[in-house]
Scaffold this active site. Sequence first.
Site, PDB file in Angstrom:
ATOM      1  N   GLY A  38       0.828  -1.198   0.000  1.00  0.00           N
ATOM      2  CA  GLY A  38       0.000   0.000   0.000  1.00  0.00           C
ATOM      3  C   GLY A  38       0.860   1.244   0.000  1.00  0.00           C
ATOM      4  CG  HIS A  72      -0.434   1.300   7.131  1.00  0.00           C
ATOM      5  ND1 HIS A  72       0.560   0.904   7.987  1.00  0.00           N
ATOM      6  CD2 HIS A  72       0.171   2.140   6.237  1.00  0.00           C
ATOM      7  CE1 HIS A  72       1.708   1.490   7.636  1.00  0.00           C
ATOM      8  NE2 HIS A  72       1.500   2.237   6.567  1.00  0.00           N
ATOM      9  CD  GLU A  73      -1.073   2.500   2.737  1.00  0.00           C
ATOM     10  OE1 GLU A  73      -0.628   3.661   2.704  1.00  0.00           O
ATOM     11  OE2 GLU A  73      -0.339   1.513   2.958  1.00  0.00           O
ATOM     12  CG  HIS A  92       0.335   6.847   5.488  1.00  0.00           C
ATOM     13  ND1 HIS A  92       1.490   7.351   6.034  1.00  0.00           N
ATOM     14  CD2 HIS A  92       0.592   5.541   5.224  1.00  0.00           C
ATOM     15  CE1 HIS A  92       2.410   6.383   6.093  1.00  0.00           C
ATOM     16  NE2 HIS A  92       1.879   5.275   5.620  1.00  0.00           N
ATOM     17  CB  CYS A 105       5.305   2.133   6.918  1.00  0.00           C
ATOM     18  SG  CYS A 105       4.849   3.676   6.116  1.00  0.00           S
ATOM     19  CG  LEU A 106       6.490   0.928   0.744  1.00  0.00           C
ATOM     20  CD1 LEU A 106       5.879   1.234  -0.614  1.00  0.00           C
ATOM     21  CD2 LEU A 106       7.618  -0.089   0.602  1.00  0.00           C
ATOM     22  CD  GLN A 137       3.563   5.904   2.548  1.00  0.00           C
ATOM     23  OE1 GLN A 137       2.557   5.355   2.126  1.00  0.00           O
ATOM     24  NE2 GLN A 137       4.591   5.239   3.037  1.00  0.00           N
TER      25      GLN A 137
HETATM   26 NI    NI Z   1       2.718   3.382   5.424  1.00  0.00          NI
END
Ligand code: NI
Length: 158
Positions: free
Chosen positions: A46, A132-133, A136, A90-91, A51
């Site tokens: 995701g 999670h997304e 963000h 998380c990226l 991000q």
């Molecule tokens: Ni993330």
Amino acid sequence: MAIREIRNEQDEILRKKSREVEVVDDKIRELLNDMVDTMHKYNGVGLAAVQVGVLKRVIVIDLYDDKGIYKLVNPVIVKEKGEQECEEGCLSFPNKYAQVVRPMEVTVEALDENGKKIKVKGKGLLAQALSHEIDHLNGVLFVDKMLPGTMQYVEPEK
Ligand code: NI
């Protein structure tokens, strides 16, 4: 299509609240496609627009299963059910993982890439990823929710 630079945990933009998208136009579709490419390049499940430095309420998810890729604009969780404790990364936090409690099921309302209203129901990993997304978009990161003492650093494979 292009790979965009992923902002990392030190970048203060990750703490900002993203704005609603007013019109789902070609620019938003390009953003969605670039986000999918970027997510795939880094093997993520995701990614939220913030991000890649864009403060718009846009997310993409791909669990690499038969459900395909989700491209969601202005996603809102309208229903949550149950709880699950899951390992999460998380990226923006490369190689870091922690245990987080997420809802077991969520229902999300959003616009698709054509601006059409859709509803996504997710269980398990999909519920985790949606939660999670969408966090963000409100400047909330998984480290805010992690169970104390569960952060692990995993050496990347060479
Ligand atoms: Ni993330």
